[in-house]
Design a protein around this motif. Structure first.
Motif, PDB file in Angstrom:
ATOM      1  N   PHE A 105     -50.193  58.754  18.371  1.00  0.00           N
ATOM      2  CA  PHE A 105     -49.690  58.370  17.057  1.00  0.00           C
ATOM      3  C   PHE A 105     -49.353  56.879  17.074  1.00  0.00           C
ATOM      4  O   PHE A 105     -48.719  56.396  17.998  1.00  0.00           O
ATOM      5  N   TYR A 106     -49.770  56.156  16.035  1.00  0.00           N
ATOM      6  CA  TYR A 106     -49.505  54.732  15.913  1.00  0.00           C
ATOM      7  C   TYR A 106     -48.616  54.519  14.694  1.00  0.00           C
ATOM      8  O   TYR A 106     -48.906  55.016  13.608  1.00  0.00           O
ATOM      9  N   LEU A 107     -47.551  53.766  14.869  1.00  0.00           N
ATOM     10  CA  LEU A 107     -46.622  53.451  13.797  1.00  0.00           C
ATOM     11  C   LEU A 107     -46.902  52.028  13.347  1.00  0.00           C
ATOM     12  O   LEU A 107     -46.809  51.094  14.143  1.00  0.00           O
ATOM     13  N   THR A 108     -47.279  51.848  12.072  1.00  0.00           N
ATOM     14  CA  THR A 108     -47.650  50.528  11.576  1.00  0.00           C
ATOM     15  C   THR A 108     -46.966  50.245  10.251  1.00  0.00           C
ATOM     16  O   THR A 108     -46.474  51.148   9.586  1.00  0.00           O
ATOM     17  N   ALA A 109     -46.969  49.001   9.890  1.00  0.00           N
ATOM     18  CA  ALA A 109     -46.509  48.571   8.569  1.00  0.00           C
ATOM     19  C   ALA A 109     -47.750  48.253   7.754  1.00  0.00           C
ATOM     20  O   ALA A 109     -48.804  47.945   8.309  1.00  0.00           O
ATOM     21  N   PRO A 110     -47.645  48.328   6.440  1.00  0.00           N
ATOM     22  CA  PRO A 110     -48.823  47.995   5.622  1.00  0.00           C
ATOM     23  C   PRO A 110     -49.236  46.546   5.852  1.00  0.00           C
ATOM     24  O   PRO A 110     -48.388  45.671   5.997  1.00  0.00           O
ATOM     25  N   GLN A 111     -50.530  46.320   5.908  1.00  0.00           N
ATOM     26  CA  GLN A 111     -51.053  44.981   6.188  1.00  0.00           C
ATOM     27  C   GLN A 111     -51.158  44.165   4.912  1.00  0.00           C
ATOM     28  O   GLN A 111     -51.666  44.639   3.902  1.00  0.00           O
ATOM     29  N   GLU A 112     -50.638  42.943   4.979  1.00  0.00           N
ATOM     30  CA  GLU A 112     -50.810  42.014   3.867  1.00  0.00           C
ATOM     31  C   GLU A 112     -52.127  41.284   4.061  1.00  0.00           C
ATOM     32  O   GLU A 112     -52.665  41.222   5.155  1.00  0.00           O
ATOM     33  N   GLU A 113     -52.645  40.735   2.994  1.00  0.00           N
ATOM     34  CA  GLU A 113     -53.905  40.010   3.093  1.00  0.00           C
ATOM     35  C   GLU A 113     -53.745  38.817   4.019  1.00  0.00           C
ATOM     36  O   GLU A 113     -52.767  38.081   3.941  1.00  0.00           O
ATOM     37  N   GLY A 114     -54.704  38.626   4.915  1.00  0.00           N
ATOM     38  CA  GLY A 114     -54.702  37.475   5.801  1.00  0.00           C
ATOM     39  C   GLY A 114     -53.878  37.662   7.063  1.00  0.00           C
ATOM     40  O   GLY A 114     -53.823  36.783   7.891  1.00  0.00           O
ATOM     41  N   SER A 115     -53.212  38.791   7.227  1.00  0.00           N
ATOM     42  CA  SER A 115     -52.411  38.986   8.425  1.00  0.00           C
ATOM     43  C   SER A 115     -53.239  39.710   9.476  1.00  0.00           C
ATOM     44  O   SER A 115     -54.150  40.461   9.172  1.00  0.00           O
ATOM     45  N   SER A 116     -52.905  39.464  10.739  1.00  0.00           N
ATOM     46  CA  SER A 116     -53.638  40.111  11.814  1.00  0.00           C
ATOM     47  C   SER A 116     -53.131  41.535  11.991  1.00  0.00           C
ATOM     48  O   SER A 116     -51.961  41.820  11.799  1.00  0.00           O
ATOM     49  N   LYS A 117     -54.007  42.426  12.405  1.00  0.00           N
ATOM     50  CA  LYS A 117     -53.667  43.842  12.521  1.00  0.00           C
ATOM     51  C   LYS A 117     -53.038  44.092  13.887  1.00  0.00           C
ATOM     52  O   LYS A 117     -53.610  43.770  14.911  1.00  0.00           O
ATOM     53  N   GLN A 118     -51.820  44.670  13.880  1.00  0.00           N
ATOM     54  CA  GLN A 118     -51.141  45.010  15.119  1.00  0.00           C
ATOM     55  C   GLN A 118     -50.633  46.434  15.012  1.00  0.00           C
ATOM     56  O   GLN A 118     -49.942  46.774  14.069  1.00  0.00           O
ATOM     57  N   ALA A 130     -27.894  53.019  17.573  1.00  0.00           N
ATOM     58  CA  ALA A 130     -28.079  52.391  16.275  1.00  0.00           C
ATOM     59  C   ALA A 130     -26.796  52.456  15.481  1.00  0.00           C
ATOM     60  O   ALA A 130     -25.981  53.342  15.670  1.00  0.00           O
ATOM     61  N   PRO A 131     -26.587  51.510  14.560  1.00  0.00           N
ATOM     62  CA  PRO A 131     -25.419  51.584  13.695  1.00  0.00           C
ATOM     63  C   PRO A 131     -25.543  52.761  12.737  1.00  0.00           C
ATOM     64  O   PRO A 131     -26.558  53.442  12.697  1.00  0.00           O
ATOM     65  N   ALA A 132     -24.504  52.985  11.943  1.00  0.00           N
ATOM     66  CA  ALA A 132     -24.466  54.154  11.069  1.00  0.00           C
ATOM     67  C   ALA A 132     -25.601  54.161  10.060  1.00  0.00           C
ATOM     68  O   ALA A 132     -26.081  55.195   9.666  1.00  0.00           O
ATOM     69  N   GLU A 133     -26.049  53.001   9.624  1.00  0.00           N
ATOM     70  CA  GLU A 133     -27.146  52.986   8.654  1.00  0.00           C
ATOM     71  C   GLU A 133     -28.249  52.085   9.186  1.00  0.00           C
ATOM     72  O   GLU A 133     -28.033  50.927   9.480  1.00  0.00           O
ATOM     73  N   CYS A 134     -29.447  52.628   9.330  1.00  0.00           N
ATOM     74  CA  CYS A 134     -30.598  51.880   9.830  1.00  0.00           C
ATOM     75  C   CYS A 134     -31.585  51.719   8.692  1.00  0.00           C
ATOM     76  O   CYS A 134     -31.826  52.644   7.948  1.00  0.00           O
ATOM     77  N   VAL A 135     -32.161  50.553   8.582  1.00  0.00           N
ATOM     78  CA  VAL A 135     -33.129  50.335   7.523  1.00  0.00           C
ATOM     79  C   VAL A 135     -34.395  49.775   8.136  1.00  0.00           C
ATOM     80  O   VAL A 135     -34.384  48.748   8.792  1.00  0.00           O
ATOM     81  N   LEU A 136     -35.504  50.509   7.946  1.00  0.00           N
ATOM     82  CA  LEU A 136     -36.807  50.015   8.358  1.00  0.00           C
ATOM     83  C   LEU A 136     -37.468  49.459   7.119  1.00  0.00           C
ATOM     84  O   LEU A 136     -37.645  50.167   6.146  1.00  0.00           O
ATOM     85  N   ALA A 137     -37.830  48.196   7.142  1.00  0.00           N
ATOM     86  CA  ALA A 137     -38.428  47.618   5.946  1.00  0.00           C
ATOM     87  C   ALA A 137     -39.538  46.665   6.338  1.00  0.00           C
ATOM     88  O   ALA A 137     -39.569  46.132   7.428  1.00  0.00           O
ATOM     89  N   ALA A 138     -40.436  46.461   5.436  1.00  0.00           N
ATOM     90  CA  ALA A 138     -41.502  45.484   5.643  1.00  0.00           C
ATOM     91  C   ALA A 138     -40.891  44.095   5.557  1.00  0.00           C
ATOM     92  O   ALA A 138     -39.751  43.917   5.129  1.00  0.00           O
ATOM     93  N   VAL A 139     -41.658  43.077   5.952  1.00  0.00           N
ATOM     94  CA  VAL A 139     -41.157  41.719   5.941  1.00  0.00           C
ATOM     95  C   VAL A 139     -40.809  41.319   4.515  1.00  0.00           C
ATOM     96  O   VAL A 139     -41.614  41.477   3.604  1.00  0.00           O
ATOM     97  N   ALA A 140     -39.617  40.821   4.303  1.00  0.00           N
ATOM     98  CA  ALA A 140     -39.156  40.486   2.959  1.00  0.00           C
ATOM     99  C   ALA A 140     -39.888  39.258   2.430  1.00  0.00           C
ATOM    100  O   ALA A 140     -40.348  38.409   3.183  1.00  0.00           O
ATOM    101  N   ALA A 141     -39.971  39.178   1.110  1.00  0.00           N
ATOM    102  CA  ALA A 141     -40.701  38.079   0.491  1.00  0.00           C
ATOM    103  C   ALA A 141     -40.022  36.740   0.744  1.00  0.00           C
ATOM    104  O   ALA A 141     -40.657  35.695   0.763  1.00  0.00           O
ATOM    105  N   GLY A 142     -38.721  36.740   0.967  1.00  0.00           N
ATOM    106  CA  GLY A 142     -37.982  35.497   1.170  1.00  0.00           C
ATOM    107  C   GLY A 142     -38.283  34.820   2.489  1.00  0.00           C
ATOM    108  O   GLY A 142     -37.944  33.661   2.684  1.00  0.00           O
ATOM    109  N   THR A 143     -38.907  35.512   3.430  1.00  0.00           N
ATOM    110  CA  THR A 143     -39.176  34.913   4.734  1.00  0.00           C
ATOM    111  C   THR A 143     -40.488  34.157   4.764  1.00  0.00           C
ATOM    112  O   THR A 143     -40.861  33.621   5.794  1.00  0.00           O
ATOM    113  N   ARG A 144     -41.177  34.094   3.644  1.00  0.00           N
ATOM    114  CA  ARG A 144     -42.477  33.407   3.638  1.00  0.00           C
ATOM    115  C   ARG A 144     -42.341  31.921   3.929  1.00  0.00           C
ATOM    116  O   ARG A 144     -43.256  31.301   4.455  1.00  0.00           O
ATOM    117  N   GLY A 145     -41.186  31.340   3.603  1.00  0.00           N
ATOM    118  CA  GLY A 145     -40.991  29.917   3.824  1.00  0.00           C
ATOM    119  C   GLY A 145     -40.808  29.564   5.281  1.00  0.00           C
ATOM    120  O   GLY A 145     -40.943  28.417   5.667  1.00  0.00           O
TER     121      GLY A 145
END
Length: 188
Positions: A105-118, A130-145
């Motif tokens: 089984f492979y755990l992946t995040a959705p691929q954005e255009e132009g990103s390399s596949k890992q 882990a802390p009481a609340e864990c959040v798995l999220a894709a890379v946020a839009a604010g980190t593009r800079g």
């Protein structure tokens, strides 16, 4: 709909993998799913998953979008004065679990255009602190800079800090529990 299933078998399934022609290919989409589960439910799943027959490998892709699962501990309390465990919430923004012909089984995040596949294979489940609340999220839009070179370093540093915080919280809870064993009326 919250759950969509599609099973393909035959020559048309060859698009997904060579084994899918014979065994089929399962695609599952879980969207906007919210559930509250008791920990006893998870601990009692083991007997249902055990089998004497080695199952055939069915290539599959399970996509989970906007899901939130809350785990509540329903075991009897060790100390009657204890406030009880805090529920754990797992929020998943978008995750894809793929099973290939090799059965891994492979755990992946959705691929954005132009990103390399890992892809990272999922192996034996390890005990995680882990802390009481864990959040798995894709890379946020604010980190593009940020520069691409800085992101892995910052992610490693963030992960290290999360682990340290979780360990500190667990130590605090363990010490409070030990103190309350000797003095049930102790308050911070």
């Amino acid at each position: 709909p919250e759950v969509c299933l599609r099973l393909e078998v035959g020559p048309a399934a060859a698009v997904h993998s060579p084994l899918a022609v014979q065994n089929g290919f399962l695609h599952m989409l879980v969207h906007s799913y919210t559930a509250e589960l008791f920990m006893s439910f998870l601990t009692n799943l083991g007997p249902f998953l055990e089998d004497e027959i080695i199952p055939e490998v069915i290539p599959m892709e399970i996509e989970v979008v906007d899901a939130k699962i809350t785990l509540k501990d329903d075991s009897p309390r060790v100390y009657p004065t204890s406030p009880g465990p805090v529920p754990i919430t797992l929020a998943v923004d978008h995750v894809i679990v793929k099973r290939r012909d090799d059965g891994v089984f492979y755990l992946t995040a959705p691929q954005e255009e132009g990103s390399s596949k890992q892809e990272k294979p999922v192996s034996v489940v390890q005990e995680q602190k882990a802390p009481a609340e864990c959040v798995l999220a894709a890379v946020a839009a604010g980190t593009r800079g940020l520069q691409l070179k800085e992101m892995p370093e910052l992610q490693r540093e963030l992960q290290t800090m999360k682990i340290a915080l979780a360990e500190a919280n667990m130590d605090k809870a363990r010490l409070l529990q030990e103190i309350r064993k000797y003095n049930p009326l102790f308050q911070l």
